[in-house]
Design a protein around this motif. Structure first.
Motif, PDB file in Angstrom:
ATOM      1  N   ALA A 109     -49.227  -0.704 -59.872  1.00  0.00           N
ATOM      2  CA  ALA A 109     -49.995   0.544 -59.985  1.00  0.00           C
ATOM      3  C   ALA A 109     -49.178   1.718 -59.450  1.00  0.00           C
ATOM      4  O   ALA A 109     -49.266   2.827 -59.950  1.00  0.00           O
ATOM      5  N   GLU A 110     -48.366   1.465 -58.445  1.00  0.00           N
ATOM      6  CA  GLU A 110     -47.603   2.531 -57.802  1.00  0.00           C
ATOM      7  C   GLU A 110     -46.262   2.775 -58.514  1.00  0.00           C
ATOM      8  O   GLU A 110     -45.861   3.910 -58.718  1.00  0.00           O
ATOM      9  N   TYR A 111     -45.584   1.679 -58.869  1.00  0.00           N
ATOM     10  CA  TYR A 111     -44.200   1.817 -59.358  1.00  0.00           C
ATOM     11  C   TYR A 111     -44.007   1.227 -60.758  1.00  0.00           C
ATOM     12  O   TYR A 111     -42.871   0.995 -61.176  1.00  0.00           O
ATOM     13  N   GLY A 112     -45.133   0.968 -61.456  1.00  0.00           N
ATOM     14  CA  GLY A 112     -45.051   0.288 -62.755  1.00  0.00           C
ATOM     15  C   GLY A 112     -44.058   0.931 -63.705  1.00  0.00           C
ATOM     16  O   GLY A 112     -43.200   0.243 -64.275  1.00  0.00           O
ATOM     17  N   SER A 113     -44.124   2.271 -63.869  1.00  0.00           N
ATOM     18  CA  SER A 113     -43.263   2.870 -64.898  1.00  0.00           C
ATOM     19  C   SER A 113     -41.792   2.697 -64.543  1.00  0.00           C
ATOM     20  O   SER A 113     -40.971   2.407 -65.426  1.00  0.00           O
ATOM     21  N   GLU A 114     -41.458   2.816 -63.229  1.00  0.00           N
ATOM     22  CA  GLU A 114     -40.048   2.628 -62.828  1.00  0.00           C
ATOM     23  C   GLU A 114     -39.606   1.186 -63.113  1.00  0.00           C
ATOM     24  O   GLU A 114     -38.511   0.947 -63.635  1.00  0.00           O
ATOM     25  N   ILE A 206     -57.852  -2.055 -63.877  1.00  0.00           N
ATOM     26  CA  ILE A 206     -58.335  -1.431 -65.119  1.00  0.00           C
ATOM     27  C   ILE A 206     -57.269  -0.464 -65.663  1.00  0.00           C
ATOM     28  O   ILE A 206     -57.131  -0.301 -66.877  1.00  0.00           O
ATOM     29  N   ALA A 207     -56.470   0.125 -64.757  1.00  0.00           N
ATOM     30  CA  ALA A 207     -55.375   0.999 -65.234  1.00  0.00           C
ATOM     31  C   ALA A 207     -54.371   0.167 -66.034  1.00  0.00           C
ATOM     32  O   ALA A 207     -53.934   0.563 -67.124  1.00  0.00           O
ATOM     33  N   LEU A 208     -54.012  -1.010 -65.513  1.00  0.00           N
ATOM     34  CA  LEU A 208     -53.059  -1.876 -66.227  1.00  0.00           C
ATOM     35  C   LEU A 208     -53.640  -2.344 -67.562  1.00  0.00           C
ATOM     36  O   LEU A 208     -52.965  -2.311 -68.596  1.00  0.00           O
ATOM     37  N   MET A 209     -54.920  -2.745 -67.541  1.00  0.00           N
ATOM     38  CA  MET A 209     -55.518  -3.252 -68.785  1.00  0.00           C
ATOM     39  C   MET A 209     -55.698  -2.145 -69.812  1.00  0.00           C
ATOM     40  O   MET A 209     -55.513  -2.375 -71.009  1.00  0.00           O
ATOM     41  N   GLU A 260     -61.453   7.356 -71.520  1.00  0.00           N
ATOM     42  CA  GLU A 260     -62.133   7.512 -70.233  1.00  0.00           C
ATOM     43  C   GLU A 260     -61.914   6.217 -69.459  1.00  0.00           C
ATOM     44  O   GLU A 260     -62.112   5.133 -70.013  1.00  0.00           O
ATOM     45  N   VAL A 261     -61.510   6.308 -68.205  1.00  0.00           N
ATOM     46  CA  VAL A 261     -61.308   5.096 -67.410  1.00  0.00           C
ATOM     47  C   VAL A 261     -61.967   5.281 -66.050  1.00  0.00           C
ATOM     48  O   VAL A 261     -61.718   6.282 -65.358  1.00  0.00           O
TER      49      VAL A 261
END
Ligand code: NAP
Length: 430
Positions: A109-114, A206-209, A260-261
């Motif tokens: 959640a914190e560093y996923g994109s990196e 839920i952010a990941l999904m 919407e999340v």
């Protein structure tokens, strides 16, 4: 390739399960992959600690470089938890050419994109099935099983602690604090339960999904989060009388390409399949164009369920290595982020208010809704003569979040309203 060397980071609840599965399912795993899977090094904090499993002395280490700098290690399994240290470890591992399997949703959640960027850049696999809903293979379902479909809505009970608390409050009519204490004693809740009860853990999942479901980069900060810390037993009892069960839901919805999340306590109509998900169990309900409605149910945590998801990811990596297709596990989202505004988000809402029991109050309150163009599905008023007050319970029809916020503001400003006790979203299915 006849052997894959693994660097296991963490030998706690999940790490121990991983070693057990690798040992006990050795024959089946060899059959699936055609090679032996060997845990070459295990990173821990405290080498002296007594362990449930017998581990050869030269396998345990407290030095991360024994794993990330060892050229013979092919795959790093990160099941130690934490944020920065886990990110640095995973980053180094990817840069040094290792594939990574992780169960760490906090880090993602914190560093996923990196991390995903690094994996693509170095042509390495990154898998994270166990980070959402433990033993339920929901990530693979979203990435593969439903990939041909278009997902428009997800509802997930993805935090076992809060589901346990709400189940016990509902079924045994017990107060929040009492059940939380029991959950802590039983090991279902952490000593510091904030990440669970304030909804943060569910928000990360839920952010990941939703990123996978909508092919859109959804971050933790895009999730509107409300937890269950202030839920009163009376809310659950009243909801039950109206035919609803309360669940902490991760909710994601796409309409006209905009998303919407949220994570919030939601009143679900009691015949909704998600209301049968009790105690520490998890489930994810998916609405998609072609398949329709599907539900994925199972244990959201625990040593072996979570380890099973981790080892399945490992098998995925090994198969990719043997096929020469590594580095493609991460697919960049197709769409730019488009979030719905409060005017575009629609829902039904439950209100519970304590008001002065004087003539005209009820009309004053209903007028606020009528003026906002919000109609009622249910409404009741119960006087309490001993206090000179009345409790008004009402459930609205569909209304925009913007209108609901405006109504809340106006109601709170009314002198006759002593307390706006609770407002919950209501889900009645299609
Ligand atoms: N538990 C579950 O059911 C579950 C479910 C889904 C996802 N997860 C995720 O899986 C991960 C691991 O969870 P867990 O419950 O297995 O944790 P845990 O029981 O606390 O185990 C953590 C392990 O990592 C080691 N460790 C921690 N920090 C370290 C560091 N900085 N350097 C070296 N070793 C370190 C610990 O060493 P020592 O043994 O020496 O203390 C321990 O062996 C977390 O990200 C968690 O969110 C867990």
């Amino acid at each position: 390739m006849n052997k894959i060397n693994i660097g296991l980071c963490g030998l706690g609840t999940v790490g121990t399960g991983v070693v057990k599965i690798l040992r006990e399912h050795q024959e089946e795993l060899f059959h699936q992959t055609g090679c032996s899977l060997e845990v070459k090094k295990i990173l821990v904090n405290n080498i002296e600690k007594e362990r449930e499993l017998q581990i050869a002395e030269d396998v345990l280490t407290t030095d991360v470089t024994d794993i990330v700098n060892d050229d013979s290690i092919d795959v790093v399994i990160e099941v130690m938890g934490g944020l920065k240290s886990a990110y640095e470890l995973v980053g180094e591992a990817l840069k040094n050419g290792k594939h990574v399997v992780t169960a760490n949703k906090d880090m993602l959640a914190e560093y996923g994109s990196e991390i995903f960027h690094l994996a693509s850049k170095h042509n390495r696999d990154i898998f994270y099935e166990a980070s959402v809903a433990g033993g339920i293979p929901i990530i693979r379902t979203l990435k593969e099983g439903l990939i041909a479909d278009r997902i428009n809505q997800l509802m997930g009970i993805v935090n076992g602690t809060t589901n346990y608390i709400l189940t016990k409050m509902d079924e045994e009519e017990r107060q929040f604090d009492d059940v939380l204490k029991e959950a802590q004693e039983l090991g279902f809740a952490e000593a510091d339960p904030s990440a669970d009860i304030d909804g943060l853990d569910a928000a990360r999942k839920i952010a990941l999904m939703s990123t996978l479901s909508f092919s859109m980069p959804i971050d933790l900060k895009d999730v509107d989060v409300k937890g269950i810390r202030n839920i009163e037993l009376e809310d659950l009892k009243l909801a039950k009388q109206l035919g609803y069960t309360m669940k902490l839901l991760g909710f994601a919805n796409r309409h006209n390409g905009r998303v919407e999340v949220s994570v919030e306590p939601v009143l679900l109509q009691s015949d909704h399949p998600l209301t049968s998900v009790k105690n520490e169990y998890n489930a994810v309900y998916v609405y998609s164009d072609a398949v329709g409605e599907t539900m994925f149910y199972g244990p959201g945590a625990g040593s072996l369920p979570t380890a099973s998801a981790v080892v399945s990811d490992l098998i995925g990596v090994v198969k990719n290595i043997s096929l020469g297709t590594t580095g493609k596990s991460y697919v960049k989202p197709l769409y730019e982020k488009e979030l719905q505004t409060d005017e575009e988000m629609f829902g039904k809402y439950f209100f519970r208010l304590e008001v002065d029991d004087i003539a005209g109050t009820f009309l004053e309150i209903t007028n606020i809704y009528t003026n906002a163009d919000i109609s009622f599905a249910k409404i009741s008023q119960v006087p309490d003569q001993s206090k000179g007050t009345a409790e008004i319970i009402l459930v609205t029809h569909q209304a925009s979040k913007a209108k609901i916020h405006s109504v809340i503001q106006q109601i709170t400003d009314l002198p006759a309203v002593r307390n706006l006790k609770s407002v919950y979203r209501v889900e009645e299915g299609e």
